[in-house]
Scaffold this motif. Sequence first.
Motif, PDB file in Angstrom:
ATOM      1  N   ASP A 125     -15.606   8.117   4.562  1.00 23.05           N
ATOM      2  CA  ASP A 125     -14.778   8.645   3.519  1.00 23.05           C
ATOM      3  C   ASP A 125     -13.353   8.111   3.934  1.00 23.05           C
ATOM      4  OD1 ASP A 125     -12.783  11.118   3.066  1.00 23.05           O
ATOM      5  OD2 ASP A 125     -14.363  11.315   1.643  1.00 23.05           O
ATOM      6  N   PRO A 126     -12.675   7.594   2.916  1.00 21.27           N
ATOM      7  CA  PRO A 126     -11.490   6.968   2.960  1.00 21.27           C
ATOM      8  C   PRO A 126     -10.378   8.022   3.530  1.00 21.27           C
ATOM      9  CG  PRO A 126     -11.811   7.146   0.685  1.00 21.27           C
ATOM     10  CD  PRO A 126     -13.313   7.320   1.470  1.00 21.27           C
ATOM     11  N   VAL A 127     -10.361   9.449   3.046  1.00 18.53           N
ATOM     12  CA  VAL A 127      -9.519  10.512   3.374  1.00 18.53           C
ATOM     13  C   VAL A 127      -9.716  10.849   4.759  1.00 18.53           C
ATOM     14  CG1 VAL A 127      -8.701  12.854   2.658  1.00 18.53           C
ATOM     15  CG2 VAL A 127      -9.151  11.287   1.101  1.00 18.53           C
ATOM     16  N   LEU A 152      -3.573  17.891   1.444  1.00 15.41           N
ATOM     17  CA  LEU A 152      -1.877  17.262   1.218  1.00 15.41           C
ATOM     18  C   LEU A 152      -2.081  16.258   0.043  1.00 15.41           C
ATOM     19  CD1 LEU A 152      -0.523  16.544   4.681  1.00 15.41           C
ATOM     20  CD2 LEU A 152       0.011  18.218   3.286  1.00 15.41           C
ATOM     21  N   ARG A 153      -3.277  15.465  -0.313  1.00 10.09           N
ATOM     22  CA  ARG A 153      -3.725  14.780  -1.126  1.00 10.09           C
ATOM     23  C   ARG A 153      -3.547  15.506  -2.724  1.00 10.09           C
ATOM     24  NH1 ARG A 153      -7.779  12.751  -4.301  1.00 10.09           N
ATOM     25  NH2 ARG A 153      -7.792  10.252  -4.727  1.00 10.09           N
ATOM     26  N   GLN A 154      -4.398  16.607  -2.402  1.00  7.82           N
ATOM     27  CA  GLN A 154      -4.343  17.773  -3.572  1.00  7.82           C
ATOM     28  C   GLN A 154      -3.099  17.847  -4.151  1.00  7.82           C
ATOM     29  OE1 GLN A 154      -6.331  21.284  -3.152  1.00  7.82           O
ATOM     30  NE2 GLN A 154      -6.747  21.574  -5.105  1.00  7.82           N
ATOM     31  N   ALA A 155      -2.065  18.109  -3.214  1.00 13.82           N
ATOM     32  CA  ALA A 155      -0.740  18.796  -3.526  1.00 13.82           C
ATOM     33  C   ALA A 155       0.012  17.439  -4.318  1.00 13.82           C
ATOM     34  CB  ALA A 155      -0.060  19.245  -2.180  1.00 13.82           C
ATOM     35  N   LEU A 156      -0.264  16.366  -3.563  1.00 11.10           N
ATOM     36  CA  LEU A 156       0.549  15.232  -4.048  1.00 11.10           C
ATOM     37  C   LEU A 156      -0.030  14.904  -5.678  1.00 11.10           C
ATOM     38  CD1 LEU A 156       0.142  12.720  -1.234  1.00 11.10           C
ATOM     39  CD2 LEU A 156       2.212  13.459  -2.428  1.00 11.10           C
ATOM     40  N   VAL A 157      -1.203  15.093  -5.757  1.00 10.12           N
ATOM     41  CA  VAL A 157      -1.806  14.914  -7.125  1.00 10.12           C
ATOM     42  C   VAL A 157      -1.409  16.060  -8.038  1.00 10.12           C
ATOM     43  CG1 VAL A 157      -3.725  14.956  -8.709  1.00 10.12           C
ATOM     44  CG2 VAL A 157      -3.601  13.551  -6.523  1.00 10.12           C
ATOM     45  N   ALA A 158      -0.940  17.303  -7.781  1.00 13.75           N
ATOM     46  CA  ALA A 158      -0.565  18.532  -8.335  1.00 13.75           C
ATOM     47  C   ALA A 158       0.764  18.120  -8.816  1.00 13.75           C
ATOM     48  CB  ALA A 158      -0.749  19.779  -7.942  1.00 13.75           C
ATOM     49  N   PRO A 186      -2.103   9.548  -5.621  1.00 11.15           N
ATOM     50  CA  PRO A 186      -2.802   9.892  -4.340  1.00 11.15           C
ATOM     51  C   PRO A 186      -2.725   8.944  -3.509  1.00 11.15           C
ATOM     52  CG  PRO A 186      -4.349   9.370  -6.164  1.00 11.15           C
ATOM     53  CD  PRO A 186      -2.931   9.226  -6.701  1.00 11.15           C
ATOM     54  N   GLU A 187      -2.183   7.585  -3.514  1.00  9.78           N
ATOM     55  CA  GLU A 187      -1.892   6.672  -2.590  1.00  9.78           C
ATOM     56  C   GLU A 187      -0.871   6.692  -1.762  1.00  9.78           C
ATOM     57  OE1 GLU A 187      -4.637   5.331  -5.789  1.00  9.78           O
ATOM     58  OE2 GLU A 187      -2.370   5.983  -5.956  1.00  9.78           O
ATOM     59  N   GLU A 188      -0.183   7.764  -1.954  1.00 10.18           N
ATOM     60  CA  GLU A 188       1.116   8.281  -1.153  1.00 10.18           C
ATOM     61  C   GLU A 188       0.584   8.986   0.132  1.00 10.18           C
ATOM     62  OE1 GLU A 188       4.376  10.060  -2.874  1.00 10.18           O
ATOM     63  OE2 GLU A 188       4.229   8.945  -4.801  1.00 10.18           O
ATOM     64  N   LEU A 189      -0.588   9.292   0.020  1.00  6.83           N
ATOM     65  CA  LEU A 189      -1.216  10.080   1.271  1.00  6.83           C
ATOM     66  C   LEU A 189      -0.855   9.445   2.558  1.00  6.83           C
ATOM     67  CD1 LEU A 189      -2.757  12.638   2.372  1.00  6.83           C
ATOM     68  CD2 LEU A 189      -4.654  11.243   1.965  1.00  6.83           C
ATOM     69  N   GLU A 190      -0.859   7.989   2.727  1.00 10.44           N
ATOM     70  CA  GLU A 190      -0.803   7.597   3.940  1.00 10.44           C
ATOM     71  C   GLU A 190       0.636   7.586   4.351  1.00 10.44           C
ATOM     72  OE1 GLU A 190      -2.198   3.509   6.286  1.00 10.44           O
ATOM     73  OE2 GLU A 190      -2.531   3.636   4.290  1.00 10.44           O
TER      74      GLU A 190
END
Length: 501
Positions: free
Chosen positions: A177-179, A196-202, A207-211
């Motif tokens: 799983d990539p996440v 955190l990924r969900q919050a970025l998208v919201a 979503p690529e900003e997660l890293e």
Amino acid sequence: MTGDRRDQRGRERGPARAGGRAARTAQTPAERRRTGDPARTAALDVLGEVAASDAYANLVLPPMLRSRGIRGRDAGFATELAYGTLRLQARYDAVIELAAQRPTERIDPPVLDLLRLGAHQLLGMRVPAHAAVSETVGLARSRSGVGASQFVNAVLRSIGATPVEEWLERIGATLEDPVERLALQHSHPAWVARGLRQALVADERAPEELEALLEADNAAPAVTLVARPGLADRDEVVAGSEAVAGRWTPTAAVLDRGDPTAVPGVTEGTVGVQDEGSQLVTLALAQVPVDRDGGRWLDLCAGPGGKAALLGAIAAGQGATVLANELQPHRVRLVERSVQAVPPGTVEVRLGDGRTLGEELPATFDRVLVDAPCTGLGALRRRPESRWRRQPSDLGPLSALQRDLLGAALDAVRPGGVVAYVTCSPHVAETTLVVRDVLRRRTDVDQLDARDAVRAVAGDDLPLGPGPHVQLWPHVHGTDAMFLALLRRRPQDGTTTGAGD
């Protein structure tokens, strides 16, 4: 497992391929340090105390350094070693398991802490490999005995033989799983990374900003100071110290190094330590126009007092007063200490449950700040151990409490007044969903566009999401991930004041 050998006393000798006898004899006699140096010893003791008593590193380490006379560069080294090891614990545990060829559960906890400290020196700090190994082995010998020191020596030599980039690839290859892969590589619980990924998208971010966000969580933050208006001047703070002006607020100064207590005004309380995002949301509340002001303001969850002190300083300049409410007695004392420099009579500190304050003082306040208790996922860079203490099961009780507090704040604010709902977490269960659910239950509240108030403080260059709330990000704004929603109690004539008004 292969290489899990023990000597006649049952002590760990280390994996065969990590060195065995060759690894033990590779050090010169001068390199075979028998005791740990004070900075590394302090870092190790912090790890032990955090694990044993659920202590917080930022409360344990400073008094420990003072009591042991560790200052200057040694204090800075101990701080980075302890905090960095705690932040990157999951990464290092995965590396240690590969290097030691055994699960971390099969390594004695004190020895595992030594390995984590050594791994951080090798993979996360600019410590020469020979020094990282020899000093950590010496500490292991003094604390855990010769057998453990041989094991530590072998494992650390194996870790030091491989660059960090290759280790990240190796531990990442164990997950599909990539996440989950990013979470392990950047040492976050998987559920936190998903949130955190969900919050970025919201917030309509990629979503690529997660890293980049996870990396920002692992970067040691600079100390940010607040020059409380009317009590101190930011430009004078900068001129009288090594600090530089903050990016977004007229009150912030950033200190990259040095002791903040040495900055003029900090000891007296006219200057405080406060993240710039925390300053920004507080200043934004004071910017929102109300039909009358100069009256009563409320900080519903005031501990430990940074926002109460900033609100108090602003209120003093406008002829207003602040009621700073806090539930926990020990945090009440922190609030009292934080507001000590605010002009007398401006801030009243109250011990009480914020959930009942709307019933006790209904329709009373012009401005209300609800800095709600939360998971703190927006301040992981400042609280290195907190990511390992939170669980997904924490979200339900916290979000219920957040709804109750926001509802109480809306009862306590007068018609025409404004409420700022703030969390130091970007998780949608603690932010937008709380606001949405509370608004659904009421017909007397309008949500304002918080971006207007924030830009009135920070300027138009501040990059923000679609609104009407504001979400700050460590990797974008250099602040903690503060969330702000502004709600106005509808005036008694029924006038609607919606988003953007």
